[in-house]
Design a protein around this motif. Structure first.
Motif, PDB file in Angstrom:
ATOM      1  N   ALA A 238       0.833  -1.203   0.000  1.00 58.82           N
ATOM      2  CA  ALA A 238       0.000   0.000   0.000  1.00 58.82           C
ATOM      3  C   ALA A 238       0.868   1.253   0.000  1.00 58.82           C
ATOM      4  CB  ALA A 238      -0.926  -0.011   1.218  1.00 58.82           C
TER       5      ALA A 238
ATOM      6  N   VAL B 284      -5.183  -3.910  -1.362  1.00 61.80           N
ATOM      7  CA  VAL B 284      -4.038  -3.015  -1.220  1.00 61.80           C
ATOM      8  C   VAL B 284      -4.210  -1.762  -2.077  1.00 61.80           C
ATOM      9  CG1 VAL B 284      -2.675  -4.066  -3.076  1.00 61.80           C
ATOM     10  CG2 VAL B 284      -1.512  -2.941  -1.182  1.00 61.80           C
TER      11      VAL B 284
ATOM     12  N   SER C 181      -6.361   0.673  -0.127  1.00 63.52           N
ATOM     13  CA  SER C 181      -5.566   1.183   0.994  1.00 63.52           C
ATOM     14  C   SER C 181      -4.616   2.271   0.510  1.00 63.52           C
ATOM     15  CB  SER C 181      -4.765   0.046   1.637  1.00 63.52           C
ATOM     16  OG  SER C 181      -5.617  -0.916   2.214  1.00 63.52           O
TER      17      SER C 181
ATOM     18  N   ARG D 272      -6.598   5.476  -0.259  1.00 64.16           N
ATOM     19  CA  ARG D 272      -6.936   6.196   0.979  1.00 64.16           C
ATOM     20  C   ARG D 272      -5.711   6.905   1.539  1.00 64.16           C
ATOM     21  NH1 ARG D 272     -10.537   1.882   1.856  1.00 64.16           N
ATOM     22  NH2 ARG D 272      -8.896   0.640   2.823  1.00 64.16           N
ATOM     23  N   SER D 273      -4.571   6.231   1.486  1.00 60.21           N
ATOM     24  CA  SER D 273      -3.338   6.827   1.993  1.00 60.21           C
ATOM     25  C   SER D 273      -2.956   8.061   1.187  1.00 60.21           C
ATOM     26  CB  SER D 273      -2.206   5.794   1.940  1.00 60.21           C
ATOM     27  OG  SER D 273      -0.986   6.353   2.373  1.00 60.21           O
TER      28      SER D 273
ATOM     29  N   GLY E 183     -13.810  -2.060  -0.143  1.00 60.75           N
ATOM     30  CA  GLY E 183     -12.607  -1.266   0.040  1.00 60.75           C
ATOM     31  C   GLY E 183     -12.750   0.197  -0.304  1.00 60.75           C
TER      32      GLY E 183
END
Length: 200
Positions: free
Chosen positions: A10, A46, A49, A52-53, A82
């Motif tokens: 990620a 992933v 994720s 979002r990061s 997700g």
């Protein structure tokens, strides 16, 4: 599958997304439109994720997520796994033709019924030429902003400082800007560099 590769974390994907977001483009303020081809297998967790990061680091860097998938793979009742918490417009597209409502065909590869002739090797070579140029411009921009801020702060104190000292400081800052290697290079070579990049 690349999703199972050791490098595909990620954090690494988020770094790649942020790198893509940093590339200069006309609609940079609108954020990226991410097309996920999930016709053969569901999108890897992933990926979301990483999205979002990236959004947490640079809010607004992702504008839209388009999930191209068969209805049997991801049904409306199940939602989009997700995607919750992304805070971006997300659409499930059951057919490739539906992409045309969101993305111009000139920006899609032939696999997605587009006309964009993407070659990863050529893109890497192009990026290796583009990145030093844009990084140089970024450093020059930071210098200019710093000098402008200092000039403004000096002007607000002009009433209590010696006028001659203020004028001298202005001259020093101007000389610093005019002699900065990044700006000098941009002035001398910037036009030629841009012309070469456009041709490529």
């Amino acid at each position: 599958s690349a999703w199972g590769a050791a490098w595909c974390s990620a954090a690494e994907l988020a770094r790649l997304i942020l790198c893509l977001c940093s590339l200069p483009r006309r609609d940079a303020r609108d954020g990226l439109t991410v097309v996920v081809d999930a016709r053969k297998q569901p999108p890897a967790p992933v990926l979301f994720s990483a999205l979002r990061s990236a959004q947490s680091v640079a809010p607004g860097c992702i504008h839209t997520v388009l999930l191209l998938a068969e209805k049997e793979l991801v049904t409306p009742r199940e939602g989009l796994p997700g995607v919750q918490g992304l805070g971006v417009l997300t659409s499930l597209l059951p057919r490739r033709k539906a992409l045309g409502r969101y993305v111009n065909s000139s920006q899609l590869t032939p696999e997605l019924d587009g006309t964009f002739p993407y070659c990863h090797g050529e893109w890497v070579q192009f990026f290796q030429k583009l990145h030093p140029f844009t990084a140089s411009l970024q450093r020059a921009s930071e210098l200019l902003q710093s000098c402008i801020q200092e000039l403004r702060s000096t002007d607000t104190r002009a009433g209590t400082q010696d006028v001659a000292a203020c004028i001298e400081r202005h001259r020093e800052l101007m000389q610093r800007v005019l002699s900065d290697p990044q700006l000098v290079h941009a002035q001398r070579e910037g036009g030629a560099v841009l012309a070469r990049l456009r041709r490529e």
